[in-house]
Design an enzyme around this catalytic site. Sequence first.
Site, PDB file in Angstrom:
ATOM      1  N   SER A 168       2.707  -3.778  -2.571  1.00 19.08           N
ATOM      2  CA  SER A 168       3.305  -4.969  -3.169  1.00 19.08           C
ATOM      3  C   SER A 168       4.721  -4.641  -3.646  1.00 19.08           C
ATOM      4  CB  SER A 168       2.413  -5.499  -4.292  1.00 19.08           C
ATOM      5  OG  SER A 168       2.833  -6.770  -4.705  1.00 19.08           O
ATOM      6  N   HIS A 200      -4.772  -9.478  -1.631  1.00 21.16           N
ATOM      7  CA  HIS A 200      -3.608  -8.669  -1.946  1.00 21.16           C
ATOM      8  C   HIS A 200      -4.026  -7.535  -2.890  1.00 21.16           C
ATOM      9  CE1 HIS A 200       0.722  -8.061  -2.425  1.00 21.16           C
ATOM     10  NE2 HIS A 200       0.577  -8.026  -3.732  1.00 21.16           N
ATOM     11  N   GLU A 228      -3.578 -12.167   2.119  1.00 22.26           N
ATOM     12  CA  GLU A 228      -2.479 -11.905   1.195  1.00 22.26           C
ATOM     13  C   GLU A 228      -2.095 -13.147   0.381  1.00 22.26           C
ATOM     14  OE1 GLU A 228      -1.285  -9.135   0.480  1.00 22.26           O
ATOM     15  OE2 GLU A 228      -1.184  -7.791   2.199  1.00 22.26           O
TER      16      GLU A 228
END
Length: 506
Positions: free
Chosen positions: A198, A404, A312
Amino acid sequence: MESPRTPIITLPDGQLIGTRDDDIAVWRGIPYAAPPTGDRRWRAPQPVIPWEGVRVADRFGAAAWQDAQTCRDIAGGDPGTFDEDCLWLNVWAPAEVSADAALPVMVWLHGGSFTLGSGGLAPYDGRALARRGAVVVTVNYRLGLLGFFAHPALQGEDISGETWNFGLLDQIAALYWVRKNIARFGGDPRNVTLFGESAGGRSVLSLLASPLGRGLFDKAIVQSAYTLEDESAEKAQARCMAAVRHLGAGIDSDAATLRKLPADALCAAGMPFTMGPVPICGDRVLPQSMMRCFMAARQHPVPVMIGSNSDEASVMNFFGIDLAQQIQRMRRERRLGLGLIRMLYPGVRNDAELGRQVCRDMAFTTMGYIVMQACRRRKVACWRYWFDYVAAGERERYPHGAWHGNEIPYVFDNLALTPPVNDCAEASDRVFAGQVADYWTAFARWRPGQATILDGPLRWPASGPGHDGVLRIGVRRCAGFKLERRFMRARARLFRRVMRHHVSLD
């Protein structure tokens, strides 16, 4: 390493004693720069202050100031105590090795939108990777307004040039520390893999694009980085000035006055004043945006592994993005490409599911395609993956695939340390996690000049001329590995062209 049994290290700044966990030695809370407090706030990190005697490195240093509850909810767990004195790193290494072992080094940059996280979070524990023969380093860096600050009062302070991305400078300082010191822990300073997820993955891309990142690492792993453009200098300055006004500082306050603002108040300013989820473009750290650098293939030519997860779009809820509304807005504004986009998702009828997949691919999946193309132009190897595994006990919770960040406990082989999967992980899940971690350490061991294939359950070749392959890690949420050519290629080609018009947080 000075003794194979006692984890005592002599550094130029002083001696450290760590702890031993069976066959792994661990040193926690090692300072890699001076505390960025007082007059050192909003300055480039300064050299470590030497210490006398043997420093006990048995606990993690304080995390950067952040919202603790949000970190616990979405960013990996409890970050512990906060302090502006946060420039610490941690090292895991096999205990029974000598200083000349020259093991591959893996340096982890945590995610958290540049506002959350810590290198000491439980999912990032480096023991399992160290047992595979790596030296693992996790890093804290400045976050939020303390880490990314473009107020005009700082203009001209740094003789090296305008400086706003202090958090990225912290990461650079940590990499200098690794080059200088990691051989003492048994690591090879000429085989350093920088990896992150990330905002950590975005940091890796930023350092690949930054002139200051040149030569500091040898390979890169980018997990779930996103295609948002870096923040412009104009927007960053306006945001920072609004933030200090919100905190009661005058519009003409000088740097000394701003440095007296309480750290906890700067942390608590919140949206829309705080930093995230991208760095600032236009200073000496990032003279041009990361995306423009990769689009033009001007990044540092190091081998890369890059990939993203199958759901995601889960992270977009954190930013208040309604996925169905993204499609409805495109329809309402008659934006170019919606008809073509629909053709690329046959069988997807409702706006919510179409929005989920389009936002995922435009904001995340396409990043891997862009980086692969840039690596091909720089003539360096690039491995691409797509993570789509969900533990058997979590498949009701994650019906659309891997969220995610869900790949992290598999990369570190840390299911037992990562809630909620630790409560339901089965033997098959743990086997799969071990296989994923094996691929990551295989990349860390790989060196240029060797065949561009990573060994594992499936031999994984790098993308190259005539070969645009992706390793699917998990297939339809279940265990398995599959090589797929031309993976989402038509979508990626389109989104590479139109994402600047569609990908934003506005």
